[in-house]
Design a protein around this motif. Sequence first.
Motif, PDB file in Angstrom:
ATOM      1  N   ASP A 211      39.411 -25.819   2.701  1.00  0.00           N
ATOM      2  CA  ASP A 211      39.256 -26.855   1.686  1.00  0.00           C
ATOM      3  C   ASP A 211      40.587 -26.959   0.941  1.00  0.00           C
ATOM      4  N   VAL A 212      40.784 -28.028   0.187  1.00  0.00           N
ATOM      5  CA  VAL A 212      42.062 -28.221  -0.519  1.00  0.00           C
ATOM      6  C   VAL A 212      41.928 -27.856  -2.002  1.00  0.00           C
TER       7      VAL A 212
ATOM      8  N   LEU B 200      43.098 -28.478   7.588  1.00  0.00           N
ATOM      9  CA  LEU B 200      42.625 -28.827   6.252  1.00  0.00           C
ATOM     10  C   LEU B 200      41.357 -29.667   6.372  1.00  0.00           C
TER      11      LEU B 200
ATOM     12  N   GLY C   8      39.358 -31.907   3.636  1.00  0.00           N
ATOM     13  CA  GLY C   8      39.265 -32.388   2.262  1.00  0.00           C
ATOM     14  C   GLY C   8      38.295 -33.541   2.113  1.00  0.00           C
TER      15      GLY C   8
ATOM     16  N   ILE D 124      45.471 -36.180  -0.149  1.00  0.00           N
ATOM     17  CA  ILE D 124      45.751 -34.888   0.480  1.00  0.00           C
ATOM     18  C   ILE D 124      47.243 -34.765   0.780  1.00  0.00           C
TER      19      ILE D 124
ATOM     20  N   MET E  16      49.785 -31.906  -0.677  1.00  0.00           N
ATOM     21  CA  MET E  16      50.528 -31.028   0.226  1.00  0.00           C
ATOM     22  C   MET E  16      52.038 -31.189   0.063  1.00  0.00           C
TER      23      MET E  16
ATOM     24  N   VAL F 118      44.202 -32.140  10.327  1.00  0.00           N
ATOM     25  CA  VAL F 118      43.939 -32.554   8.951  1.00  0.00           C
ATOM     26  C   VAL F 118      42.718 -33.465   8.988  1.00  0.00           C
TER      27      VAL F 118
END
Length: 248
Positions: free
Chosen positions: A12-13, A43, A45, A52, A56, A68
């Motif tokens: 998770d972010v 990732l 999210g 995102i 990042m 991603v």
Amino acid sequence: MSRDTSKIILFDVDGTLTAARKVIEPDMVTFLENLMHKYPVGLVGGSDLAKIEEQMGGRDRLNMFDFVFAENGLVALANGEIIAKESIQKFMGEDKIQELINFSLGYLSGVKLPRKRGTFIEFRNGMLNICPIGRSCTYEERGEFSEFDKQHGIRTTMVDALRKEFTKDGLVFSIGGQISIDAFPTGWDKTYCLRFVEKDFKEIYFFGDKTYKGGNDHEIFEDSRTKGFTVVSPEDTKKQVCQLFGIE
């Protein structure tokens, strides 16, 4: 040491790799770069791809990940290239989307908070993001609402109302991040992303902070295809990963 491609580690972010809506810290970038020498990393999210990417620290940083999955995987990238994209507008149709938007705005008009700002509903590719305080709030106001919400259950109560109103519509409502609620079709939670990795990896690890029932990490955390771990901060994420995979 060769890279172990039998496993993939998904993160998770917000609250897991970064502070809420903040840009990733340099020490976390270094940690992830070292981790990616050993295992594939992805990732997952709830935010859209632009957010995102911002967290990042830019597209080049984003492209270093093997996968991603933005908006729970409704927008999926592998090695920096989009491999799949789904649209909630196409899936639900305009009438049902407007019904959900109108109900949400009507409900929020009766909610009293310490303060309200703007952008109460954000239309994303794979979900509607409903925000009681409004997404244009400052970082300090975001924190203030988060504490108020913990005390008064603003989002939990609204989720209950949404579920009651849209019982037969095949929609899921979950608490996301510090300030919002995610609304999406059943099955479009974070488990959606697993279809892109389950055939290629024997073990799928997931780390997230909102793994409790009603949180937007809950479904993937509990899924039988993953080994789920609950973290409380980016620092805790690094600590648990190091302990689990024997990294010094």
